[in-house]
Design a protein around this motif. Structure first.
Motif, mmCIF file in Angstrom:
data_model
loop_
_atom_site.group_PDB
_atom_site.id
_atom_site.type_symbol
_atom_site.label_atom_id
_atom_site.label_comp_id
_atom_site.label_asym_id
_atom_site.label_seq_id
_atom_site.Cartn_x
_atom_site.Cartn_y
_atom_site.Cartn_z
ATOM 1 N N PRO A 61 0.810 -1.217 0.000
ATOM 2 C CA PRO A 61 0.000 0.000 0.000
ATOM 3 C C PRO A 61 0.846 1.271 0.000
ATOM 4 N N ILE A 62 2.157 1.088 0.031
ATOM 5 C CA ILE A 62 3.083 2.234 0.046
ATOM 6 C C ILE A 62 3.372 2.630 -1.396
ATOM 7 N N ILE A 63 3.272 3.901 -1.695
ATOM 8 C CA ILE A 63 3.482 4.349 -3.072
ATOM 9 C C ILE A 63 4.759 5.181 -3.162
ATOM 10 N N ALA A 64 5.720 4.681 -3.933
ATOM 11 C CA ALA A 64 6.943 5.448 -4.171
ATOM 12 C C ALA A 64 6.815 6.229 -5.476
ATOM 13 N N VAL A 65 6.183 5.601 -6.473
ATOM 14 C CA VAL A 65 6.048 6.210 -7.801
ATOM 15 C C VAL A 65 4.561 6.244 -8.161
ATOM 16 N N PRO A 66 3.877 7.347 -7.859
ATOM 17 C CA PRO A 66 2.436 7.393 -8.132
ATOM 18 C C PRO A 66 2.116 7.504 -9.619
ATOM 19 N N ASP A 67 0.976 6.927 -9.995
ATOM 20 C CA ASP A 67 0.442 7.142 -11.340
ATOM 21 C C ASP A 67 -0.244 8.504 -11.397
ATOM 22 N N THR A 68 -0.851 8.865 -10.288
ATOM 23 C CA THR A 68 -1.591 10.126 -10.214
ATOM 24 C C THR A 68 -1.204 10.872 -8.949
ATOM 25 N N LEU A 69 -0.959 12.156 -9.101
ATOM 26 C CA LEU A 69 -0.741 13.037 -7.944
ATOM 27 C C LEU A 69 -1.844 14.081 -7.926
ATOM 28 N N VAL B 259 4.834 -5.393 6.240
ATOM 29 C CA VAL B 259 6.090 -5.418 5.480
ATOM 30 C C VAL B 259 6.050 -6.531 4.433
ATOM 31 N N ALA B 260 5.383 -7.647 4.786
ATOM 32 C CA ALA B 260 5.301 -8.760 3.836
ATOM 33 C C ALA B 260 4.559 -8.357 2.565
ATOM 34 N N ARG B 261 3.667 -7.377 2.669
ATOM 35 C CA ARG B 261 2.970 -6.911 1.454
ATOM 36 C C ARG B 261 3.896 -6.096 0.572
ATOM 37 N N ILE B 262 4.747 -5.292 1.216
ATOM 38 C CA ILE B 262 5.722 -4.516 0.441
ATOM 39 C C ILE B 262 6.683 -5.499 -0.232
ATOM 40 N N VAL B 263 7.051 -6.541 0.515
ATOM 41 C CA VAL B 263 7.943 -7.573 -0.036
ATOM 42 C C VAL B 263 7.272 -8.283 -1.213
ATOM 43 N N LYS B 264 5.976 -8.548 -1.085
ATOM 44 C CA LYS B 264 5.270 -9.234 -2.180
ATOM 45 C C LYS B 264 5.319 -8.394 -3.455
ATOM 46 N N SER B 265 5.121 -7.100 -3.327
ATOM 47 C CA SER B 265 5.244 -6.219 -4.495
ATOM 48 C C SER B 265 6.646 -6.294 -5.079
ATOM 49 N N ALA B 266 7.651 -6.322 -4.189
ATOM 50 C CA ALA B 266 9.041 -6.397 -4.645
ATOM 51 C C ALA B 266 9.280 -7.713 -5.384
ATOM 52 N N VAL B 267 8.721 -8.808 -4.863
ATOM 53 C CA VAL B 267 8.866 -10.110 -5.523
ATOM 54 C C VAL B 267 8.272 -10.049 -6.928
ATOM 55 N N ALA B 342 8.835 -0.935 -1.988
ATOM 56 C CA ALA B 342 9.136 -2.138 -2.777
ATOM 57 C C ALA B 342 10.401 -1.896 -3.602
ATOM 58 N N GLU B 343 10.558 -0.669 -4.097
ATOM 59 C CA GLU B 343 11.728 -0.323 -4.912
ATOM 60 C C GLU B 343 13.018 -0.477 -4.093
ATOM 61 N N ASP B 344 12.967 -0.091 -2.822
ATOM 62 C CA ASP B 344 14.143 -0.234 -1.947
ATOM 63 C C ASP B 344 14.526 -1.707 -1.819
ATOM 64 N N ILE B 345 13.514 -2.559 -1.679
ATOM 65 C CA ILE B 345 13.781 -3.997 -1.507
ATOM 66 C C ILE B 345 14.369 -4.575 -2.794
ATOM 67 N N VAL B 346 13.807 -4.155 -3.929
ATOM 68 C CA VAL B 346 14.326 -4.618 -5.220
ATOM 69 C C VAL B 346 15.813 -4.283 -5.326
ATOM 70 N N ALA B 347 16.155 -3.040 -4.980
ATOM 71 C CA ALA B 347 17.562 -2.616 -5.066
ATOM 72 C C ALA B 347 18.437 -3.468 -4.155
ATOM 73 N N GLU B 348 17.919 -3.761 -2.965
ATOM 74 C CA GLU B 348 18.691 -4.557 -1.993
ATOM 75 C C GLU B 348 18.920 -5.985 -2.506
ATOM 76 N N VAL B 349 17.903 -6.564 -3.136
ATOM 77 C CA VAL B 349 18.026 -7.930 -3.663
ATOM 78 C C VAL B 349 18.990 -7.955 -4.853
ATOM 79 N N LEU B 350 18.900 -6.942 -5.689
ATOM 80 C CA LEU B 350 19.777 -6.908 -6.862
ATOM 81 C C LEU B 350 21.243 -6.816 -6.450
ATOM 82 N N LYS B 351 21.508 -6.158 -5.312
ATOM 83 C CA LYS B 351 22.878 -6.117 -4.776
ATOM 84 C C LYS B 351 23.377 -7.527 -4.500
ATOM 85 N N GLU B 352 22.482 -8.374 -3.970
ATOM 86 C CA GLU B 352 22.840 -9.756 -3.623
ATOM 87 C C GLU B 352 23.138 -10.568 -4.878
#
Lengths: 175, 354
Positions: A61-69, B259-267, B342-352
């Motif tokens: 549910p956390i948005i880093a890159v929104p589609d809409t602002l 956090v597991a939901r953010i991880v799921k997005s990263a996966v 999720a982007e932060d997690i992706v970056a962390e995994v790519l480092k590995e």
């Protein structure tokens, strides 16, 4: 999937605008999450919420890159303008933001929301004007359902329904 | 879709508790869980229950001890500093085998810390934050619906084992709104007080005593063994775990709660880029789903496991115990109330992967 960040001053109806979108999406049978910023916030301070609308369950549910602002004031536009994905949409409350968005890779919609809300004889309904504009331009929500949602949310305060729907319709009518 | 309602995680917990038979709530305000007592203050009188805003957290947990001891479904909720204050009472409740539910919507620490989301109370929740050898059944829901589902049955589990059940959430889970389906009200009209309840009636000839004081070492040792026999049974029957895309994964990420939901997005993002990444999520934090982790650790495709937490690294210790050295276990965390994307997690995994 539409990932929306809505930001402005506390008291501008930022969180409730997010809830209008969330309820509308839910009534359409879509998946949705509404996550507010919370903290030592108050009227006049900054507030924002992140809303995700999708046909499948929402993971993060956390948005880093929104589609809409949706930026209701200048500090909010400055804070989030560069995070919007290329090809995304920015809705600007031009009543409070004189500047133009410099980015050319996003669609920008300027809405004189406070003035239009006055036309609807409900100065507090600037967020509903923006809601109308969002429904029109996002294409992610059904208009009739959105209007019904407004009636449902104000069911316990029916005298506010007509002016809020009017504000919504005026926002929807804008290009 | 009219049957769904939009609720905050905090509100869903309160409503699920009521529908699950909760008839006594005792609490003291603290951000970010205030919607729970607020909701209870309105809802509890409607169902003929008791709501008390106590003078302190210590008072609230001891009210839970008293009410729970009469066989009533009683609960309290708080957030990190408030849960610390309750620890003495929780230890006594475990010693006296009183069923109840305790909600912790975790905020960052230590001390007063901050009010933003964190997972820094994991140790306190699963290792026993108070004194003495005890455990609780600890759930780590990841959505508003899961808050609803786990809370709805939490009292059944609490009474089945005569233990406190803890719902371990975080500020984000408390504040987020999502559509939920409401379960029916459990019929409490035929509620029969358990045969241990000290409700002042139906005693017969045998006195019922609720106490956690055992002066004779042999007697107390037997109690200790009895408690741990329950925990063993819980491990067998109550452990819950979700696995996501682990079958061919080379890196398995692990996280609990939101956090597991953010991880799921990263996966999902990593899979789109062609990386073989999966996720394992414990739903019960105690009992910890050790067997699931053992299985993952034994899979030949899995090269490493990474624990992702809103702490300096707490659950990772249980992950390491379960993996037992078979695979490397790495860590990525944010703390202080900051939440990774999720982007932060992706970056962390790519480092590995480099």
């Amino acid at each position: 999937m539409d990932k929306i960040i809505i930001a402005g001053f506390g008291g501008q109806g930022v969180l409730s605008l997010g809830q209008f979108i969330a309820y509308s999406a839910m009534y359409e049978g879509k998946e949705v999450s509404w996550l507010p910023s919370y903290g030592p916030e108050m009227r006049g301070g900054t507030a924002n919420c992140s809303v995700c609308v999708d046909n499948s369950p929402i993971a993060s549910p956390i948005i880093a890159v929104p589609d809409t602002l949706i930026a209701m004031n200048k500090p909010s536009l400055d804070k989030f303008v560069n995070s919007v994905r290329a090809g995304g949409t920015i809705i600007v409350n031009s009543s409070l933001i004189a500047d133009k968005v410099e980015r050319t890779d996003v669609k920008v919609i300027y809405v004189d929301a406070n003035k239009i809300a006055l036309e609807a004889q409900n100065p507090k309904a600037a967020n509903l004007v923006i809601f109308g504009s969002y429904v029109k331009h996002s294409g992610s929500l059904d208009k009739e359902n959105a209007v019904n949602t407004i009636s449902k949310i104000f069911a316990k305060k029916p005298k506010f329904i007509p002016s809020n729907i009017k504000a919504f319709e005026l926002g929807f009518a804008l290009d | 879709m009219e049957d769904k309602v939009l609720m905050k995680g905090n509100e869903a917990i309160a409503e699920a508790a009521i529908r699950g038979g909760c008839r006594a709530f005792f609490g003291y305000p603290i951000t970010p869980q205030n919607e729970i007592p607020e909701y209870m203050s309105v809802r509890m009188p409607e169902v003929g229950g008791v709501f008390i805003q106590s003078e302190s957290e210590v008072a609230a947990i001891n009210m839970v001890y008293g009410a729970g001891g009469t066989g009533v479904r009683a609960m309290t909720s708080s957030s990190s500093p408030g849960i610390s204050l309750k620890q003495e009472g929780i230890s006594y409740i475990c010693g006296a085998e009183i069923p109840c539910v305790i909600v912790n919507m975790v905020r960052s620490g230590p001390g007063l810390g901050g009010i933003q989301p964190a997972q820094c109370d994991y140790f306190q929740a699963v290792k026993g934050g108070g004194h003495g050898d005890y455990k609780m059944l600890v759930y780590g829901p990841n959505s508003v619906q899961e808050c609803m589902d786990l809370m709805y049955n939490a009292f059944d589990k609490a009474f089945e084992y005569r233990i406190p059940v803890m719902i371990l959430g975080d500020g984000m889970l408390g504040q987020i709104m999502e559509p939920v389906t409401l379960p029916p009200m459990k019929d409490m009209s035929k509620d029969i007080r358990p045969d241990w309840a000290t409700d002042g009636t139906r005693f017969g000839k045998q006195h019922r005593v609720i106490n956690s004081l055992y002066i004779q070492p042999d007697e107390l040792e037997a109690v200790n063994h009895k408690l741990f026999a329950k925990y063993d049974l819980m491990a067998e029957k109550e452990t819950m775990c979700e696995e996501y895309l682990c079958e061919d994964a080379e890196i398995v990420l692990t996280a609990y709660g939101t956090v597991a939901r953010i991880v799921k997005s990263a996966v999902d993002m990593l899979r789109e880029q062609g990386h073989k990444v999966g996720m394992i999520r414990p739903i019960t934090l105690f009992p910890f789903p050790t067997a699931n982790y053992e299985k993952i650790a034994n899979m030949s495709n899995v090269k490493e496991i990474m624990s992702i937490e809103l702490s300096m690294g707490q659950m990772i210790e249980d992950v390491k115990l379960s993996v037992n050295g078979k695979k490397p276990v790495k860590f990525y965390g944010r703390c202080g109330g900051n939440v990774m994307t999720a982007e932060d997690i992706v970056a962390e995994v790519l480092k590995e992967e480099k």
